[in-house]
Each structure stands twice: as structure tokens, then as C-alpha cells.
Write a protein that holds these residues in place. Structure first.
Motif, mmCIF file in Angstrom:
data_model
loop_
_atom_site.group_PDB
_atom_site.id
_atom_site.type_symbol
_atom_site.label_atom_id
_atom_site.label_comp_id
_atom_site.label_asym_id
_atom_site.label_seq_id
_atom_site.Cartn_x
_atom_site.Cartn_y
_atom_site.Cartn_z
ATOM 1 N N GLY A 144 26.027 46.738 70.788
ATOM 2 C CA GLY A 144 24.942 45.842 70.387
ATOM 3 C C GLY A 144 24.217 46.278 69.130
ATOM 4 N N SER A 145 24.355 47.537 68.729
ATOM 5 C CA SER A 145 23.744 48.044 67.499
ATOM 6 C C SER A 145 24.455 49.336 67.117
ATOM 7 C CB SER A 145 22.245 48.309 67.695
ATOM 8 O OG SER A 145 22.056 49.452 68.507
ATOM 9 N N LEU A 146 24.059 49.877 65.947
ATOM 10 C CA LEU A 146 24.658 51.123 65.476
ATOM 11 C C LEU A 146 23.798 52.342 65.810
ATOM 12 C CD1 LEU A 146 25.893 49.987 61.924
ATOM 13 C CD2 LEU A 146 27.185 50.064 64.070
ATOM 14 N N THR A 147 22.701 52.145 66.534
ATOM 15 C CA THR A 147 21.788 53.251 66.820
ATOM 16 C C THR A 147 22.424 54.312 67.720
ATOM 17 O OG1 THR A 147 20.853 51.984 68.660
ATOM 18 C CG2 THR A 147 19.732 51.825 66.526
ATOM 19 N N GLY A 148 23.413 53.913 68.515
ATOM 20 C CA GLY A 148 24.058 54.867 69.412
ATOM 21 C C GLY A 148 24.820 55.959 68.682
ATOM 22 N N LEU A 149 25.098 55.722 67.385
ATOM 23 C CA LEU A 149 25.806 56.738 66.605
ATOM 24 C C LEU A 149 24.915 57.940 66.311
ATOM 25 C CD1 LEU A 149 27.716 54.477 64.035
ATOM 26 C CD2 LEU A 149 28.609 55.544 66.120
ATOM 27 N N VAL A 150 23.578 57.674 66.237
ATOM 28 C CA VAL A 150 22.626 58.762 65.994
ATOM 29 C C VAL A 150 22.191 59.298 67.356
ATOM 30 C CG1 VAL A 150 20.517 59.446 64.798
ATOM 31 C CG2 VAL A 150 21.861 57.510 63.961
ATOM 32 N N SER A 151 23.028 60.151 67.915
ATOM 33 C CA SER A 151 22.811 60.656 69.266
ATOM 34 C C SER A 151 22.617 62.170 69.227
ATOM 35 C CB SER A 151 24.036 60.316 70.130
ATOM 36 O OG SER A 151 24.014 61.032 71.345
ATOM 37 N N THR A 187 23.849 64.167 71.072
ATOM 38 C CA THR A 187 25.116 64.802 71.481
ATOM 39 C C THR A 187 26.205 64.664 70.418
ATOM 40 O OG1 THR A 187 25.782 62.761 72.618
ATOM 41 C CG2 THR A 187 24.635 64.426 73.928
ATOM 42 N N TRP A 188 25.823 64.284 69.194
ATOM 43 C CA TRP A 188 26.862 64.090 68.167
ATOM 44 C C TRP A 188 27.683 65.356 67.911
ATOM 45 C CZ3 TRP A 188 27.257 66.858 63.729
ATOM 46 C CH2 TRP A 188 26.121 67.525 63.263
ATOM 47 N N PRO A 189 27.118 66.581 67.997
ATOM 48 C CA PRO A 189 27.982 67.753 67.802
ATOM 49 C C PRO A 189 29.088 67.859 68.855
ATOM 50 C CG PRO A 189 25.671 68.366 67.580
ATOM 51 C CD PRO A 189 25.708 66.986 68.153
ATOM 52 N N LEU A 190 28.748 67.469 70.104
ATOM 53 C CA LEU A 190 29.755 67.502 71.157
ATOM 54 C C LEU A 190 30.831 66.449 70.907
ATOM 55 C CD1 LEU A 190 30.430 69.002 73.761
ATOM 56 C CD2 LEU A 190 29.123 67.290 75.025
ATOM 57 N N MET A 191 30.401 65.271 70.410
ATOM 58 C CA MET A 191 31.384 64.231 70.087
ATOM 59 C C MET A 191 32.273 64.680 68.928
ATOM 60 S SD MET A 191 29.489 60.533 70.602
ATOM 61 C CE MET A 191 27.898 60.834 69.852
ATOM 62 N N LEU A 192 31.683 65.400 67.978
ATOM 63 C CA LEU A 192 32.465 65.916 66.857
ATOM 64 C C LEU A 192 33.463 66.975 67.342
ATOM 65 C CD1 LEU A 192 32.563 65.450 63.783
ATOM 66 C CD2 LEU A 192 31.040 67.411 63.524
ATOM 67 N N MET A 193 33.025 67.826 68.270
ATOM 68 C CA MET A 193 33.922 68.843 68.824
ATOM 69 C C MET A 193 35.086 68.183 69.557
ATOM 70 S SD MET A 193 33.088 71.987 71.421
ATOM 71 C CE MET A 193 33.186 71.033 72.922
ATOM 72 N N ARG A 194 34.794 67.112 70.274
ATOM 73 C CA ARG A 194 35.868 66.374 70.946
ATOM 74 C C ARG A 194 36.837 65.793 69.918
ATOM 75 N NH1 ARG A 194 36.741 61.093 72.226
ATOM 76 N NH2 ARG A 194 38.228 60.807 73.937
ATOM 77 N N GLY A 195 36.292 65.338 68.775
ATOM 78 C CA GLY A 195 37.146 64.834 67.701
ATOM 79 C C GLY A 195 38.062 65.914 67.148
ATOM 80 N N LEU A 196 37.561 67.144 67.036
ATOM 81 C CA LEU A 196 38.385 68.256 66.557
ATOM 82 C C LEU A 196 39.522 68.551 67.535
ATOM 83 C CD1 LEU A 196 35.607 70.652 65.225
ATOM 84 C CD2 LEU A 196 37.209 69.292 63.868
ATOM 85 N N LEU A 197 39.229 68.450 68.820
ATOM 86 C CA LEU A 197 40.284 68.627 69.833
ATOM 87 C C LEU A 197 41.359 67.556 69.665
ATOM 88 C CD1 LEU A 197 38.673 69.502 73.308
ATOM 89 C CD2 LEU A 197 40.427 70.787 72.081
ATOM 90 N N ASN A 198 40.906 66.320 69.472
ATOM 91 C CA ASN A 198 41.860 65.225 69.286
ATOM 92 C C ASN A 198 42.687 65.418 68.017
ATOM 93 O OD1 ASN A 198 41.972 63.321 71.381
ATOM 94 N ND2 ASN A 198 40.022 62.418 70.784
ATOM 95 N N PHE A 199 42.032 65.876 66.939
ATOM 96 C CA PHE A 199 42.768 66.102 65.698
ATOM 97 C C PHE A 199 43.843 67.169 65.907
ATOM 98 C CE2 PHE A 199 43.555 68.301 61.709
ATOM 99 C CZ PHE A 199 43.862 67.243 60.868
ATOM 100 N N SER A 200 43.502 68.247 66.589
ATOM 101 C CA SER A 200 44.479 69.302 66.882
ATOM 102 C C SER A 200 45.642 68.751 67.693
ATOM 103 C CB SER A 200 43.803 70.446 67.645
ATOM 104 O OG SER A 200 42.759 71.013 66.898
ATOM 105 N N ARG A 242 26.375 59.290 78.901
ATOM 106 C CA ARG A 242 25.388 59.312 77.813
ATOM 107 C C ARG A 242 25.847 58.548 76.574
ATOM 108 N NH1 ARG A 242 25.776 64.957 79.094
ATOM 109 N NH2 ARG A 242 27.006 65.171 77.183
ATOM 110 N N ASP A 243 27.127 58.608 76.288
ATOM 111 C CA ASP A 243 27.634 58.054 75.029
ATOM 112 C C ASP A 243 28.699 57.002 75.296
ATOM 113 O OD1 ASP A 243 26.196 59.942 73.190
ATOM 114 O OD2 ASP A 243 27.387 61.396 74.312
ATOM 115 N N SER A 244 28.750 56.018 74.416
ATOM 116 C CA SER A 244 29.735 54.943 74.568
ATOM 117 C C SER A 244 31.095 55.380 74.042
ATOM 118 C CB SER A 244 29.272 53.690 73.823
ATOM 119 O OG SER A 244 29.347 53.903 72.422
ATOM 120 N N ALA A 245 32.123 54.679 74.479
ATOM 121 C CA ALA A 245 33.482 54.966 74.003
ATOM 122 C C ALA A 245 33.580 54.734 72.499
ATOM 123 C CB ALA A 245 34.483 54.083 74.746
#
Length: 310
Positions: free
Chosen positions: A61-68, A70-83, A176-179
Motif C-alpha cells: 500500500g506504500s513504500l514506507t515499509g522499506l524504511v524498517s 530490521t533493514w540490516p537483517l533483510m540485507l543480511m538475508r539478501g547476502l545469503l541469497n546472493f551467495s 514484521r516485514d513483508s515479502a
């Protein structure tokens, strides 16, 4: 515990995400002999951003959920996916597509194990049987230790472990965070890592005479033909949709329930391998595929029927 309707939605999202991602695997296999992996990843990540912003806006419904917070944890999950995906695509450059897919199928088994250890999920004997049977089907297809073995076979197994960790994190963060937000931050990690690889190897390192997996990693940047540029850009759309579907599946449903449906990837790996390279499994390989499919059908029938009265 998720409602049966959520479980069915999770299974459908996972199966759809697997089908979408199989097209990206096909594209990267096709270009792996001409372009470096970091080039394809960089173009993919840049193209995915506008698509992901639209998905976040549509789902949240908005882009505000991106400023969370928990963004460092989402970024860490992204690093796992990249690996995970980097290891998988490097293997894809050297191994038949069906073999690479089969070796990746250590992931569902690890997801179920991790769901018990880290999430304290209860896994019924039916689910254990389905996952173990699926893994047995993988062993029938690959037959480790035989003439099929290549050192690159270690890469998709590593991919399976990293992917399992990322999907367990999706389940933990799902309240806490959306897909869509998780997929967006995952793409940030992909872009940053691909840029680093391009800076290291993009200017040109001799890739002739080395293993195909290593060549795919260190080959210098090449200006692509329009058709190839379009294919690499298409991977961005595929990644945006596929990552969102897979993350949503593990976010709303129990990891141990949806994990066996990762094995549907076998169908797509075999199909694309046959259509484009004429690769077909032998008799034992087909038996392994039958076991994998049977395991998925068994766990689906064993789950409670969805409540359609809601």
C-alpha cells in the motif's frame, strides 16, 4: 500454526516462484559461455528495482515499509541469497542443468531440519518421509562418487545450505516485514555484490583454458548484443516476481510444509535441459524423478484440506 488456507497459498506461491525462477536459470545457462556472471547479475539487479518498487507499492500500500528498523537483517538475508545463487549459477556453467538442479535439492531437507532446530516447528512423520524420499530421488539422479562427479557439484550443495538459511530467516522475519520489502533489500545486496565482482574482474582476466565455472566468474565484461541484453534485463523482472513469491511462501506457511515442493524444480530442470541441450536422465534418473514427484504429491494429500468457508 498457519491456517490450511494459508498453507495452500504458500504451496502455490512456492511452486509458482520455482517455475518463474527456472526461466532465469535457463537464460543464465544460455549466456554462461559468452558473458561473466557479474555482468548478468548487475543488469538483472538494476532492472529489478523499478519492478520491486511497484510490487512493494501494490502489496504493502506504500513504500514506507522499506524504511524498517530490521533493514540490516533483510540485507543480511539478501547476502545469503546472493551467495546461494552465485554458487548455483557457477555450477550451472559447468554441469548439465538437470544435475545442477538435483544437487540443489539438498535445500528442502536442510530447510526442514533448520525449521525444527531454529523455529521449533513440529514435523510429522509424513513430512519427514516426503523430504527424505525426495532426497533419495536426488541421489538416484546424481549418484555421487560415480563418473558424473565434478568439483563444481559442491557448489549447488553450498547453494542449498545458504538458500535454506535465507528462507528460515524469511519465516522468522515474516511477522514484521513483508515479502516485497525483503525482496527489495535482497536486490540491494545483489546489486552491491555484483558491482564488487565487476570491479574486481570486469576489466579483464584471462578465462581461457580454465574450468567453465571459474570462467563464468572471472570472464571480463563484454558489451552484449541487443538480444542478450534483453535476456539479462528480463532476469530482473523474473527475479522481482520470483523472489517475492518464494519469500511470501515461507513467510506465511510453515517451512517444513512447503519445503518438499522445492522438488518441483526437477520438472523444469529436466524440461529445459531436454528442449535446449537434449539432456535426458537415464532409467535411474527417471526413477529418481518419479520418487521426487511422488513425495510432493504425498505430502500435499496428507495436509489438511483448506477451509473454503472463510
Amino acid at each position: 500454526m498457519p491456517a490450511p488456507k494459508q498453507t495452500l497459498t504458500g504451496i502455490l506461491c512456492l511452486s509458482a516462484g520455482i517455475a518463474v525462477f527456472s526461466v532465469q536459470d535457463l537464460i543464465l545457462k544460455l549466456i554462461s559461455g559468452d558473458y561473466p556472471l557479474h555482468q548478468a547479475m548487475l543488469l538483472r539487479s538494476v532492472t529489478a528495482f523499478p519492478m520491486l518498487l511497484l510490487i512493494v507499492r501494490w502489496m504493502d500500500g506504500s513504500l514506507t515499509g522499506l524504511v524498517s528498523p530490521t533493514w540490516p537483517l533483510m540485507l543480511m538475508r539478501g547476502l545469503l541469497n546472493f551467495s546461494a545463487y552465485t554458487a548455483y549459477y557457477l555450477a550451472l556453467a559447468a554441469l548439465p542443468m538437470a544435475t545442477t538442479v538435483a544437487l540443489y535439492f539438498t535445500a528442502p531437507l536442510l530447510i526442514v531440519v533448520m525449521s525444527v532446530v531454529f523455529l521449533r516447528e513440529t514435523v510429522s512423520p509424513v513430512r519427514w518421509l516426503a523430504v527424505l524420499a525426495g532426497f533419495g530421488g536426488v541421489l538416484l539422479m546424481v549418484r555421487p562418487g560415480g563418473t558424473l562427479f565434478d568439483w563444481a557439484a559442491v557448489l549447488p550443495v553450498f547453494c542449498g545450505a545458504a538458500y535454506a538459511g535465507s528462507m528460515i530467516l524469511a519465516r522468522v522475519m515474516g511477522t514484521r516485514d513483508s515479502a516485497a520489502a525483503m525482496a527489495f533489500w535482497g536486490n540491494v545486496a545483489f546489486l552491491a555484490c555484483a558491482a564488487v565482482l565487476a570491479l574486481i574482474w570486469g576489466r579483464g582476466t584471462a578465462a581461457e583454458g580454465v574450468h567453465p565455472s571459474l570462467a563464468f566468474l572471472i570472464r571480463p565484461w563484454v558489451w552484449p548484443a541487443f538480444a542478450d541484453f534483453a535476456l539479462m534485463s528480463l532476469c530482473g523482472v523474473i527475479a522481482a516476481v520470483g523472489l517475492t513469491l518464494l519469500t511470501h511462501a515461507y513467510r506465511i506457511a510453515q517451512s517444513s510444509v512447503v519445503a518438499p515442493f522445492e522438488f518441483t524444480f526437477a520438472f523444469w530442470g529436466i524440461l529445459w535441459g531436454w528442449l535446449f541441450w537434449g539432456d535426458l536422465p537415464d532409467a535411474l534418473g527417471w526413477l529418481g524423478i518419479a520418487v521426487i514427484i511422488g513425495a510432493g504429491i504425498y505430502v500435499l494429500r496428507a495436509e489438511p484440506a483448506p477451509d473454503t468457508s472463510a
